[in-house]
Design an enzyme around this catalytic site. Structure first.
Site, PDB file in Angstrom:
ATOM      1  N   THR A 171       0.824  -1.311  -0.132  1.00  0.00           N
ATOM      2  CA  THR A 171       0.147  -0.350  -0.119  1.00  0.00           C
ATOM      3  C   THR A 171       0.447   1.197   0.065  1.00  0.00           C
ATOM      4  O   THR A 171       2.188   1.036   0.564  1.00  0.00           O
ATOM      5  CB  THR A 171      -0.701   0.325   1.213  1.00  0.00           C
ATOM      6  OG1 THR A 171      -1.617  -1.226   1.342  1.00  0.00           O
ATOM      7  CG2 THR A 171      -1.809   1.368   2.007  1.00  0.00           C
ATOM      8  N   ARG A 199     -13.647  -7.674  -1.095  1.00  0.00           N
ATOM      9  CA  ARG A 199     -13.320  -7.274   0.145  1.00  0.00           C
ATOM     10  C   ARG A 199     -12.230  -5.951   0.281  1.00  0.00           C
ATOM     11  O   ARG A 199     -12.037  -5.604  -0.255  1.00  0.00           O
ATOM     12  CB  ARG A 199     -12.171  -8.518   1.294  1.00  0.00           C
ATOM     13  CG  ARG A 199     -11.496  -7.782   2.229  1.00  0.00           C
ATOM     14  CD  ARG A 199     -10.742  -7.049   1.767  1.00  0.00           C
ATOM     15  NE  ARG A 199      -9.524  -6.978   3.349  1.00  0.00           N
ATOM     16  CZ  ARG A 199      -8.551  -6.599   3.574  1.00  0.00           C
ATOM     17  NH1 ARG A 199      -8.219  -5.390   2.827  1.00  0.00           N
ATOM     18  NH2 ARG A 199      -7.771  -6.250   3.721  1.00  0.00           N
ATOM     19  N   VAL A 200     -12.564  -5.248   1.301  1.00  0.00           N
ATOM     20  CA  VAL A 200     -12.437  -3.479   1.787  1.00  0.00           C
ATOM     21  C   VAL A 200     -11.714  -3.411   2.754  1.00  0.00           C
ATOM     22  O   VAL A 200     -12.325  -4.225   3.823  1.00  0.00           O
ATOM     23  CB  VAL A 200     -13.589  -2.498   1.847  1.00  0.00           C
ATOM     24  CG1 VAL A 200     -12.988  -1.363   1.567  1.00  0.00           C
ATOM     25  CG2 VAL A 200     -13.783  -3.266   0.032  1.00  0.00           C
ATOM     26  N   GLY A 201     -10.277  -3.081   3.180  1.00  0.00           N
ATOM     27  CA  GLY A 201      -9.743  -2.898   4.176  1.00  0.00           C
ATOM     28  C   GLY A 201      -9.987  -1.667   4.794  1.00  0.00           C
ATOM     29  O   GLY A 201     -10.778  -0.740   4.285  1.00  0.00           O
ATOM     30  N   ASP A 202      -8.877  -1.505   5.606  1.00  0.00           N
ATOM     31  CA  ASP A 202      -9.094   0.146   5.944  1.00  0.00           C
ATOM     32  C   ASP A 202      -8.856   1.212   5.374  1.00  0.00           C
ATOM     33  O   ASP A 202      -9.400   2.508   5.214  1.00  0.00           O
ATOM     34  CB  ASP A 202      -7.630  -0.150   7.145  1.00  0.00           C
ATOM     35  CG  ASP A 202      -6.154   0.031   6.522  1.00  0.00           C
ATOM     36  OD1 ASP A 202      -6.192  -1.198   6.296  1.00  0.00           O
ATOM     37  OD2 ASP A 202      -5.413   0.929   6.277  1.00  0.00           O
ATOM     38  N   THR A 222      -1.201   1.627   7.212  1.00  0.00           N
ATOM     39  CA  THR A 222      -1.053   1.157   6.611  1.00  0.00           C
ATOM     40  C   THR A 222      -0.483  -0.456   7.328  1.00  0.00           C
ATOM     41  O   THR A 222      -0.093  -0.525   8.379  1.00  0.00           O
ATOM     42  CB  THR A 222       0.220   0.776   5.660  1.00  0.00           C
ATOM     43  OG1 THR A 222       1.371  -1.114   4.572  1.00  0.00           O
ATOM     44  CG2 THR A 222       1.661   0.993   5.480  1.00  0.00           C
ATOM     45  N   GLY A 223      -1.177  -1.773   6.678  1.00  0.00           N
ATOM     46  CA  GLY A 223      -0.602  -2.861   7.346  1.00  0.00           C
ATOM     47  C   GLY A 223      -1.982  -3.749   7.498  1.00  0.00           C
ATOM     48  O   GLY A 223      -2.980  -3.370   6.780  1.00  0.00           O
ATOM     49  N   HIS A 224      -2.708  -4.560   8.372  1.00  0.00           N
ATOM     50  CA  HIS A 224      -3.639  -5.605   8.652  1.00  0.00           C
ATOM     51  C   HIS A 224      -4.871  -4.686   8.557  1.00  0.00           C
ATOM     52  O   HIS A 224      -5.143  -4.255   9.981  1.00  0.00           O
ATOM     53  CB  HIS A 224      -3.393  -6.088   9.456  1.00  0.00           C
ATOM     54  CG  HIS A 224      -4.633  -7.438   9.425  1.00  0.00           C
ATOM     55  ND1 HIS A 224      -4.916  -8.024  10.824  1.00  0.00           N
ATOM     56  CD2 HIS A 224      -5.703  -8.137   8.310  1.00  0.00           C
ATOM     57  CE1 HIS A 224      -5.994  -9.033  10.267  1.00  0.00           C
ATOM     58  NE2 HIS A 224      -6.119  -9.023   9.313  1.00  0.00           N
TER      59      HIS A 224
HETATM   60  N1  ASP Z   1      -4.415  -1.957   5.053  1.00  0.00           N
HETATM   61  C1  ASP Z   1      -4.439  -2.427   3.574  1.00  0.00           C
HETATM   62  C2  ASP Z   1      -5.799  -2.894   3.420  1.00  0.00           C
HETATM   63  O1  ASP Z   1      -5.937  -4.267   4.695  1.00  0.00           O
HETATM   64  C3  ASP Z   1      -3.424  -3.305   3.339  1.00  0.00           C
HETATM   65  C4  ASP Z   1      -1.519  -2.679   3.672  1.00  0.00           C
HETATM   66  O2  ASP Z   1      -1.997  -1.313   3.823  1.00  0.00           O
HETATM   67  O3  ASP Z   1      -0.872  -3.306   3.061  1.00  0.00           O
HETATM   68  O4  ASP Z   1      -6.552  -3.065   2.458  1.00  0.00           O
END
Ligand code: ASP
Length: 301
Positions: A171, A199-202, A222-224
């Site tokens: 990201t 699917r949608v993340g943060d 960024t991250g999970h």
């Molecule tokens: N945060 C992003 C998501 O979960 C992925 C990432 O930051 O690497 O979609």
């Protein structure tokens, strides 16, 4: 008091293998220079964040725009969001297809009466605004196609890869403060590897993947994504800036991500005084920043 211009970007926080590190550093450096130059020429923080993110969306090193992960259906679906710390306006798209620079669509939305469009509605909106749609294949690079085939053979999402073994794609995000003291923050991503369709993340959610408030800070995370959403990481980090210096606020927010929801990730921020902060609890985080007075961006991984 005159505000010092500042620009900070990231190219994700995961495990970035040694052979990919130089490309991540170069991509972050280039985006910082593009964003900083935009500020130096009198552009707004929003202009700088958009320009820096476009630069990284166009760089196949990163999991954003061209080169993003394919989802389980073998399709690139992108998320991006942008916030103006002066007006609190937000623009965001989620699960958008056939658009090379979703942050541009987010920027258009930011000045509209709406905040967010998703899926085919987002693609239609982009087209109606004059954004050229691409062939879906134009977003796919060989490396990602090969990775998708591997995941498909395994028949399940690479859960361990999402946390530690994600091989060096990420990201992107940027935060800037301009001469007027206006702060903007944005994030753009293809999401996690082999994610289920839709699917949608943060990343496109304000307060989660990014946040900006002139009185506090601008933040990109960024991250999970699932964990980041639960603690509204970007907004929390900005709130910490009310009491802590930028680096300490970044650390405090990351600690909260780990302690409360066992989340992995990282964030960058610029507070209302133009001070930068960065924290991550993964093995690497690609990032770079430049503050007025520096000759060169400081790059880290
Ligand atoms: N945060 C992003 C998501 O979960 C992925 C990432 O930051 O690497 O979609």
């Amino acid at each position: 008091m005159s505000i010092r211009l500042a620009m900070i970007v990231h190219g994700s926080a995961w495990y970035i293998p040694p052979e990919d590190r130089e490309a991540h550093k170069a991509g972050c450096r280039a985006a910082t220079l593009v964003g900083f130059e935009t500020l130096r020429r009198g552009g707004s923080a929003l202009d700088a964040v958009e320009a820096a993110i476009v630069c990284m969306e166009d760089d196949p090193t990163f999991d954003a725009g061209v080169g993003a992960y394919l989802n389980q259906d073998g399709v690139v679906q992108l998320d991006a969001g942008l916030m103006d710390g002066r007006t609190y306006h937000v623009g965001a798209v989620a699960a958008i297809e056939r658009v090379k620079n979703p942050i541009r669509v987010a920027r258009i939305l930011l000045t509209s009466e709406h905040n967010m469009f998703v899926g085919t509605g987002a693609t239609d909106y982009a087209q109606a605004c004059g954004i050229l749609l691409c062939n879906p294949e134009e977003l796919v690079i060989d490396r990602q196609r090969g990775r998708w085939l591997e995941y498909q053979e395994r028949g399940e999402p690479p859960s361990e890869a999402v946390f530690v073994g994600n091989p060096g794609k990420g990201t992107v995000g940027a935060v800037a403060i301009d001469r007027a003291g206006d702060i903007a923050a944005g994030t753009s991503t293809g999401g996690t590897p082999f994610k289920p369709a839709g699917r949608v993340g943060d990343s496109p959610l304000p307060g989660c993947g990014y946040y900006a408030d002139n009185a506090l800070a601008g933040v990109s995370a960024t991250g999970h994504g699932e964990a980041i959403v639960r603690v509204q990481l970007a907004r929390s980090a900005a709130d910490f800036c009310a009491k802590l210096h930028a680096p300490a606020a970044a650390e405090a927010a990351l600690r909260m991500l780990g302690d409360r929801v066992a989340g992995k990730g990282g964030l960058i921020l610029i507070d209302h005084m133009g001070r930068v902060g960065c924290a991550y609890n993964t093995s690497q985080m690609a990032r770079a920043f430049m503050i007025e007075g520096m000759d060169e961006p400081e790059v880290g991984i």
